[in-house]
Design a protein around this motif. Structure first.
Motif, PDB file in Angstrom:
ATOM      1  N   TYR A  50       0.850  -1.195   0.000  1.00  0.00           N
ATOM      2  CA  TYR A  50       0.000   0.000   0.000  1.00  0.00           C
ATOM      3  C   TYR A  50       0.879   1.235   0.000  1.00  0.00           C
ATOM      4  O   TYR A  50       2.076   1.184   0.322  1.00  0.00           O
ATOM      5  N   THR A  51       0.291   2.353  -0.395  1.00  0.00           N
ATOM      6  CA  THR A  51       1.021   3.618  -0.514  1.00  0.00           C
ATOM      7  C   THR A  51       0.417   4.649   0.419  1.00  0.00           C
ATOM      8  O   THR A  51      -0.805   4.769   0.520  1.00  0.00           O
ATOM      9  N   ARG A  52       1.257   5.382   1.091  1.00  0.00           N
ATOM     10  CA  ARG A  52       0.822   6.465   1.963  1.00  0.00           C
ATOM     11  C   ARG A  52       1.618   7.730   1.612  1.00  0.00           C
ATOM     12  O   ARG A  52       2.784   7.653   1.228  1.00  0.00           O
ATOM     13  N   GLU A  53       0.972   8.873   1.741  1.00  0.00           N
ATOM     14  CA  GLU A  53       1.637  10.139   1.455  1.00  0.00           C
ATOM     15  C   GLU A  53       1.947  10.842   2.767  1.00  0.00           C
ATOM     16  O   GLU A  53       1.044  11.173   3.537  1.00  0.00           O
ATOM     17  N   ILE A  54       3.236  11.070   3.036  1.00  0.00           N
ATOM     18  CA  ILE A  54       3.690  11.722   4.264  1.00  0.00           C
ATOM     19  C   ILE A  54       4.531  12.928   3.873  1.00  0.00           C
ATOM     20  O   ILE A  54       5.542  12.787   3.178  1.00  0.00           O
ATOM     21  N   ASN A  55       4.086  14.112   4.309  1.00  0.00           N
ATOM     22  CA  ASN A  55       4.784  15.358   3.964  1.00  0.00           C
ATOM     23  C   ASN A  55       4.969  15.493   2.448  1.00  0.00           C
ATOM     24  O   ASN A  55       6.066  15.806   1.963  1.00  0.00           O
ATOM     25  N   LYS A  56       3.878  15.202   1.709  1.00  0.00           N
ATOM     26  CA  LYS A  56       3.841  15.304   0.252  1.00  0.00           C
ATOM     27  C   LYS A  56       4.792  14.340  -0.452  1.00  0.00           C
ATOM     28  O   LYS A  56       5.079  14.493  -1.635  1.00  0.00           O
ATOM     29  N   GLU A  57       5.268  13.350   0.291  1.00  0.00           N
ATOM     30  CA  GLU A  57       6.132  12.332  -0.306  1.00  0.00           C
ATOM     31  C   GLU A  57       5.422  10.988  -0.252  1.00  0.00           C
ATOM     32  O   GLU A  57       4.944  10.570   0.806  1.00  0.00           O
ATOM     33  N   LYS A  58       5.321  10.306  -1.398  1.00  0.00           N
ATOM     34  CA  LYS A  58       4.671   9.015  -1.449  1.00  0.00           C
ATOM     35  C   LYS A  58       5.638   7.926  -0.993  1.00  0.00           C
ATOM     36  O   LYS A  58       6.743   7.800  -1.519  1.00  0.00           O
TER      37      LYS A  58
END
Length: 468
Positions: free
Chosen positions: A184-192
């Motif tokens: 799965y993919t998560r976006e943290i501080n606009k970084e995937k």
């Protein structure tokens, strides 16, 4: 074939491990393909490049009619409602007091996890994207289940391609699942950031990749104490709408093309028949009014009149209705829309008969669900033994059965009559049960006391009245 322990050995490179864990042995359609059938906004009539708006010679933008039929999405809803409109029941065969306590704890765990809503969610995932996975996990938190305190709180989370998740179950030569992996993919501080988690009966491992071109790095590795894969996986070979999409697309094209004809020809045409040397105006003809009507001129004897367009609406209606009807017939799903119900006058028994096909469909589909539910019960049991070690023996010996009840129209009056007749007309439930099932009062005990007080007052009045 390698064992799961050999595949996830810590000394190996992460990319090699993940490559082998992605060896998917079950074949399901990709969600990227199914989404184009499931989502009406992605149907051909909406995205076909050859079917687009155009500009006329006069510079007017001519909009093309686009009418969609979301029957695929409706089929998913119908199947979910038929299978889980009546909540799944767990029947506990508890023989001892400890087993009764264990059954109450298990039911409390499912209730606190809102398992009925979870089943609706999982059904939607299975019948549209063809697969789902539910992971159970514990959190260190004081919690109470059926009056018993625990230091661990049990939770669950469901993954599906519909949410952008990629599922990779791994089976051995005997078709037993030995590993369950989720990407799965998560976006943290606009970084995937891409995560890849694997669950086995001995370990839970998480790898992470920063950016698509980055390398996999092992972020976490922990032992699984319940000695089971802490999750369940369900799949089917095709979506619930099966091979009906092309028929739906054909109905959409028919309606859309007809919409174009309606838009073009719905304006009445004012037709003038006259010779070129005649300059007679008929009825104050507005030459510049192109929005209200079309103006046509033909050389012939001087006369004028409105010309209307007659379209074959019955043929179009028959075609679309036939496609819609066949859609539900082929899938064994009842067309339960209010429009269909009100146009078909029928008795209560006839309405019940409508659901026979749906009930058979649920019975056919129940095999996948029973496998999932029974495995899920075993997973919850394994967690319960760690949460309540004193009840380990009772938890192991507790027999649990799962009952899936297809939705159907209920006739409570008929049901009560049948049960009353079976007991020779005797009372079949207590007053307390009847008041509780009626669900009209908040406090059942207080309501029964009030009924008894009123009955006592009536008896007192009848006794005090003189007799002649």
């Amino acid at each position: 074939m390698k064992t799961i322990d050999e595949i996830i050995e810590s000394g190996r490179r992460p990319d090699e491990i993940i490559t082998e864990l992605k060896m998917k042995m079950v074949i399901v359609p990709s969600w990227s393909k199914l989404k184009k059938e499931y989502d009406p906004k992605l149907h051909p009539v909406m995205i076909d490049k050859n079917y687009r708006d155009r500009v006329s010679k006069k510079g007017e933008v001519i909009k093309m009619t686009r009418i969609t039929l979301g029957l695929q999405k409706l089929a998913v809803k119908r199947m979910t409602e038929l299978a889980f409109g009546v909540p799944v029941k767990r029947k506990y065969n508890a023989k001892t007091e400890e087993e009764k306590k264990a059954s109450m704890i298990m039911e409390a765990i499912f209730k606190k996890n809102k398992i009925n809503s979870v089943n609706f969610e999982r059904s939607r995932y299975l019948y549209s994207s063809c697969e789902f996975a539910t992971i159970w996990y514990s959190q260190e938190q004081d919690v109470m289940y059926a009056g018993e305190k625990s230091k661990l709180k049990l939770r669950c989370k469901t993954y599906s391609p519909m949410k952008g998740d990629l599922l990779y179950p791994l089976f051995d030569d005997y078709d037993d699942m030995i590993g369950l992996s989720i990407q799965y993919t998560r976006e943290i501080n606009k970084e995937k950031i891409i995560y890849f988690e694997t669950y086995t009966d001995t370990a839970h491992i998480r790898w992470v990749q920063y950016g698509k071109s980055g390398e996999w790095t092992e972020e976490m590795r922990e032992d699984i104490k319940i000695e089971k894969i802490a999750g369940v996986y369900g799949y089917r070979d095709e979506p619930i709408w099966e091979d009906e999409s092309e028929n739906v697309f054909e109905a959409e094209w028919s309606l859309s093309r007809n919409g174009n004809y309606l838009r073009k020809n719905s304006k009445p045409s004012w037709v003038v028949f006259c010779d070129e040397d005649e300059h007679v105006k008929f009825g104050g003809e507005p030459d510049d009014d192109t929005t209200a009507r079309n103006v046509l001129r033909y050389p012939t004897n001087a006369k004028a009149g409105y010309a209307t367009w007659e379209q074959a609406i019955d043929a179009l209606k028959y075609q679309v209705e036939t496609i819609r009807q066949n859609f539900f017939v082929q899938l064994q799903l009842p067309d339960m829309s209010s429009e269909s119900m009100k146009t078909m006058p029928m008795s209560a028994d006839s309405r019940k008969m409508i659901f026979i096909d749906g009930q058979l469909k649920v019975t056919e589909e129940s095999g996948v669900w029973l496998d999932v539910f029974h495995r899920e019960i075993n997973v919850v049991k394994a967690f319960m033994k760690k949460m309540f070690p004193k009840l380990s023996g009772a938890i192991d010996s507790l027999e649990v059965d799962v009952i899936i009840t297809p939705y159907q129209i209920k006739d409570d009056a008929e049901n009560i009559k049948n049960n009353s007749d079976a007991t020779g007309g005797k009372q079949i439930v207590s007053r307390r049960t009847a008041v509780r099932n009626l669900n009209m009062v908040d406090d059942v005990d207080e309501e029964i006391k009030e009924i008894e007080r009123e009955e006592a007052a009536e008896r007192a009045v009848s006794i005090s009245e003189p007799t002649y």
